[in-house]
Design a protein around this motif. Structure first.
Motif, PDB file in Angstrom:
ATOM      1  N   UNK A 259     -90.180  28.641  27.713  1.00  0.00           N
ATOM      2  CA  UNK A 259     -91.178  28.720  28.796  1.00  0.00           C
ATOM      3  C   UNK A 259     -90.587  29.326  30.060  1.00  0.00           C
ATOM      4  N   UNK A 260     -91.275  30.309  30.628  1.00  0.00           N
ATOM      5  CA  UNK A 260     -90.881  30.894  31.916  1.00  0.00           C
ATOM      6  C   UNK A 260     -92.081  31.048  32.861  1.00  0.00           C
ATOM      7  N   UNK A 261     -93.204  30.401  32.515  1.00  0.00           N
ATOM      8  CA  UNK A 261     -94.428  30.529  33.316  1.00  0.00           C
ATOM      9  C   UNK A 261     -95.152  29.189  33.370  1.00  0.00           C
ATOM     10  N   UNK A 262     -95.562  28.797  34.576  1.00  0.00           N
ATOM     11  CA  UNK A 262     -96.328  27.560  34.724  1.00  0.00           C
ATOM     12  C   UNK A 262     -97.503  27.780  35.663  1.00  0.00           C
TER      13      UNK A 262
ATOM     14  N   UNK B  27     -83.643  33.577  40.281  1.00  0.00           N
ATOM     15  CA  UNK B  27     -84.697  34.356  39.618  1.00  0.00           C
ATOM     16  C   UNK B  27     -85.939  33.500  39.457  1.00  0.00           C
ATOM     17  N   UNK B  28     -86.682  33.370  40.526  1.00  0.00           N
ATOM     18  CA  UNK B  28     -87.889  32.542  40.467  1.00  0.00           C
ATOM     19  C   UNK B  28     -88.879  33.007  41.521  1.00  0.00           C
ATOM     20  N   UNK B  29     -90.144  32.758  41.240  1.00  0.00           N
ATOM     21  CA  UNK B  29     -91.203  32.955  42.221  1.00  0.00           C
ATOM     22  C   UNK B  29     -92.149  31.766  42.144  1.00  0.00           C
ATOM     23  N   UNK B  30     -92.552  31.291  43.298  1.00  0.00           N
ATOM     24  CA  UNK B  30     -93.664  30.348  43.369  1.00  0.00           C
ATOM     25  C   UNK B  30     -94.737  31.051  44.197  1.00  0.00           C
ATOM     26  N   UNK B  31     -95.949  31.117  43.667  1.00  0.00           N
ATOM     27  CA  UNK B  31     -96.991  31.936  44.290  1.00  0.00           C
ATOM     28  C   UNK B  31     -98.313  31.195  44.313  1.00  0.00           C
ATOM     29  N   UNK B  32     -99.124  31.516  45.306  1.00  0.00           N
ATOM     30  CA  UNK B  32    -100.499  31.058  45.276  1.00  0.00           C
ATOM     31  C   UNK B  32    -101.259  31.818  44.193  1.00  0.00           C
TER      32      UNK B  32
ATOM     33  N   UNK C 106     -83.297  24.637  33.771  1.00  0.00           N
ATOM     34  CA  UNK C 106     -82.427  23.763  32.983  1.00  0.00           C
ATOM     35  C   UNK C 106     -82.412  24.207  31.526  1.00  0.00           C
ATOM     36  N   UNK C 107     -83.601  24.485  30.998  1.00  0.00           N
ATOM     37  CA  UNK C 107     -83.689  24.901  29.598  1.00  0.00           C
ATOM     38  C   UNK C 107     -82.966  26.228  29.369  1.00  0.00           C
ATOM     39  N   UNK C 108     -83.069  27.138  30.329  1.00  0.00           N
ATOM     40  CA  UNK C 108     -82.477  28.475  30.155  1.00  0.00           C
ATOM     41  C   UNK C 108     -80.962  28.465  30.284  1.00  0.00           C
ATOM     42  N   UNK C 109     -80.404  27.516  31.048  1.00  0.00           N
ATOM     43  CA  UNK C 109     -78.962  27.540  31.312  1.00  0.00           C
ATOM     44  C   UNK C 109     -78.189  26.520  30.486  1.00  0.00           C
ATOM     45  N   UNK C 110     -78.920  25.658  29.786  1.00  0.00           N
ATOM     46  CA  UNK C 110     -78.316  24.526  29.094  1.00  0.00           C
ATOM     47  C   UNK C 110     -77.130  24.911  28.201  1.00  0.00           C
ATOM     48  N   UNK C 111     -77.300  25.909  27.374  1.00  0.00           N
ATOM     49  CA  UNK C 111     -76.230  26.262  26.436  1.00  0.00           C
ATOM     50  C   UNK C 111     -75.526  27.555  26.822  1.00  0.00           C
TER      51      UNK C 111
ATOM     52  N   UNK D  97     -75.348  32.132  39.959  1.00  0.00           N
ATOM     53  CA  UNK D  97     -76.680  32.558  40.397  1.00  0.00           C
ATOM     54  C   UNK D  97     -77.770  32.060  39.459  1.00  0.00           C
ATOM     55  N   UNK D  98     -77.400  31.216  38.502  1.00  0.00           N
ATOM     56  CA  UNK D  98     -78.394  30.698  37.569  1.00  0.00           C
ATOM     57  C   UNK D  98     -78.767  31.723  36.525  1.00  0.00           C
ATOM     58  N   UNK D  99     -79.781  31.393  35.748  1.00  0.00           N
ATOM     59  CA  UNK D  99     -80.231  32.304  34.702  1.00  0.00           C
ATOM     60  C   UNK D  99     -80.859  33.548  35.317  1.00  0.00           C
ATOM     61  N   UNK D 100     -80.575  34.733  34.742  1.00  0.00           N
ATOM     62  CA  UNK D 100     -81.243  35.942  35.250  1.00  0.00           C
ATOM     63  C   UNK D 100     -82.698  36.064  34.794  1.00  0.00           C
ATOM     64  N   UNK D 101     -83.147  35.197  33.882  1.00  0.00           N
ATOM     65  CA  UNK D 101     -84.549  35.256  33.433  1.00  0.00           C
ATOM     66  C   UNK D 101     -85.479  34.804  34.565  1.00  0.00           C
ATOM     67  N   UNK D 102     -86.544  35.571  34.779  1.00  0.00           N
ATOM     68  CA  UNK D 102     -87.458  35.258  35.872  1.00  0.00           C
ATOM     69  C   UNK D 102     -88.390  34.098  35.503  1.00  0.00           C
ATOM     70  N   UNK D 103     -88.490  33.145  36.402  1.00  0.00           N
ATOM     71  CA  UNK D 103     -89.364  31.982  36.211  1.00  0.00           C
ATOM     72  C   UNK D 103     -90.479  32.029  37.252  1.00  0.00           C
ATOM     73  N   UNK D 104     -91.713  31.909  36.805  1.00  0.00           N
ATOM     74  CA  UNK D 104     -92.873  32.046  37.699  1.00  0.00           C
ATOM     75  C   UNK D 104     -93.720  30.784  37.671  1.00  0.00           C
TER      76      UNK D 104
END
Lengths: 372, 372
Positions: A240-243, A300-305, A261-266, A272-279
């Protein structure tokens, strides 16, 4: 063609620190061009209507006046909330995002709609009558009632837009909060039918049971101690990378954190954390406190209206058309709404009902039936 | 070609709740292919290095040991900060994002770089020597020293990437916080030369004066009572819808709010706020508390993490090339860094210097000179 002389609509007006709700007369004219007049038969009270209806008013200060057929309610607005409504000071605003009814008058270019039951969207639906343009109404399929079509826009299109957004932005799964809501149940049915992995975030065993009945495989209950671990485990299972978040406050940031957490666990440590974008798209305001994102979620994250009309404008006419066709085709299945109370337009301003809207719980859903 | 036998690099290691900084031997091999060995002459301590160097360690617990030429420093990490560094437990990590030096050995495919002074980027630069590939180093123009090129990547490319982002995403102006920083001054010069409207957010009169000297027209000082109004007024004047924020915390949300205030000020009330999209990129962590966005900013906004390498990957090779060429051409003008202290690699681990990095104020800037 008779134009009704006694049309009324529900209005919400803020003057100084007082909110007034009332039914105000509307003068209707002979429709021209592609205009129609719809006699409103059903309009739902959605969570998205409450902002305009009640806004930040303090429901405990409610005072009732007016007459039996023209009730008036007034409320005090707390001092600290006044800046948030400064821009609507003095404006009398019609209320109601969507609804359905029968076309009782039509301009020369809308004669094909005469007598049809149609759904519509875009404000002023808490009214005996509503003027609309032909292109803006959705004629309901044969056999569908105004009650069936009353909630054909906001929740169905929002649910469909979430899945479309997932596809357009290249994600593989969806997280949804307030997942047992009317909208959440529609989304669960879409995801089941379309094989989209869905993680439902709920707040109680009862809500979890609703989702299990809809075959939702991944459920995380924020009232449980192991919420964060359950959510992160589910994120890892479906990548999951979208909520979509109806709540806000600290929950928005917890969604980003669970995905991270899920992306970096293993993975080996990356500062800088995971390079996968989380929205995370915040589309509701069940928590009115600031949206909060902790700093431990990488870069690598965005929180948006998120607002449905903005999505519809971006998605273009073909996607819009396909979405509306699907809603019409699945109106009484995927997109069926279950209403717990029906009230007339005057009953809509009954103090007890107002108190009930203000604390609207999952599963409770009001329908205004102005012609009822 | 002589390969040095006594190369050292600065390492940062967390074991349990202790952070250890030390100089560790590195064994260098004959470079193959397009590899080069760079004798490091200058490497800046940027704010972005402090996370790895000190992280959440409590500087007041610093203990010094080791020998004069191999100093060792240890620090306690507060209990509550341990989860944020769980992923790097036990890993000995090299430090230093960028630097410059002379190529003293080169593989068969990198002979053209022998003897050249080059800048490089990507970690492990707090070291006597650093191995790199030819394509990853920037040969400095004739006459430019390693000190001139030590900070040729992080701040120059980040500043240029902000202006590129503005163009790529269709904004008309930039807001920048911590605007009087070394990076901020570079951005101010770029905006002046490229006619980009820039709003600088600062925290003191002294910082405002630095920006005025660089012809920044719009300056908002967050230490003043009228900060919000000054910022919103400036947003209205330049039609600002994009901000780069080095701080985080509540400031990120105040930037969104100021842009929204400017956009809605003279508009009729819209309960969903302005439909214009407002974007804040949070690229720094001067405030480590959660990023906060109030709910009064409408529905058209994004707050996102921002990291230079992610931008460079997205921008593509042509933009990358143009940016690097501009940095090389304007190395001693637009992109000149002013260093206040020079320290050797062993002095870099002097307790007094560590205390100074930890509270690095605007205008203070350390340069490590390993061959110095």
């Amino acid at each position: 063609m008779t134009i009704p002389a006694n049309a009324l609509e529900l209005r919400s007006k803020i003057a100084d620190s007082t909110l007034t709700l009332s039914l105000e007369p509307v003068s209707l004219e002979e429709p021209g061009g592609d205009q129609v007049i719809v006699a409103m038969e059903a309009a739902p009270i959605n969570p998205s209507d409450l902002g305009l209806l009640l806004g930040p008013a303090d429901v405990s200060t409610m005072k009732s006046s007016g007459s039996a057929d023209r009730p008036v309610l007034t409320f005090a607005i707390p001092e600290q909330a006044l800046p948030t409504v400064a821009a609507r000071q003095g404006e009398s605003m019609p209320v109601g995002n969507e609804g359905a009814g029968k076309v009782i008058a039509a301009g020369p270019d809308a004669q094909h709609l005469m007598g049809r039951t149609v759904a519509l969207f875009g404000g002023s639906t808490y009214a005996t009558h509503r003027v609309a343009r032909a292109k803006d109404v959705l004629p309901l399929p044969e056999g569908a009632s105004a009650r069936d079509g009353a909630a054909a826009f906001v929740n169905p299109l929002t649910a469909l837009s979430m899945v479309e957004t997932m596809r357009m932005e290249g994600h593989k799964a969806l997280i949804h909060t307030a997942a047992a809501s009317n909208l959440g149940q529609m989304l669960a049915r879409i995801c089941r039918d379309d094989n989209v992995p869905l993680i439902g975030v709920v707040r109680s065993d009862e809500q979890a049971a609703i989702l299990r009945d809809l075959d939702v495989k991944y459920i995380a209950d924020s009232s449980k101690d192991d919420f964060r671990k359950t959510l992160a485990d589910a994120c890892a299972l479906v990548d999951a990378t979208l909520a979509f978040d109806a709540v806000g406050g600290s929950l928005s940031g917890e969604l980003v954190a669970a995905m991270e957490t899920a992306l970096t666990r293993d993975e080996p440590y990356n500062r800088y954390g995971s390079p996968r974008h989380k929205q995370v798209y915040v589309y509701g305001m069940l928590d009115r406190s600031p949206v909060q994102v902790p700093r431990s979620v990488g870069m690598s994250w965005s929180v948006s209206g998120y607002l449905l009309p903005h999505f519809l404008a971006k998605a273009g006419p073909e996607v819009n058309k396909a979405m509306r066709e699907r809603v019409a085709a699945e109106l009484t299945t995927t997109f069926a709404s279950h209403f717990t109370s029906e009230v007339s337009l005057t009953e809509a301003l009954d103090p007890d009902n107002l108190r009930a809207y203000a604390k609207m719980a999952t599963g409770e859903k009001y329908l205004i039936v102005p012609q009822g």
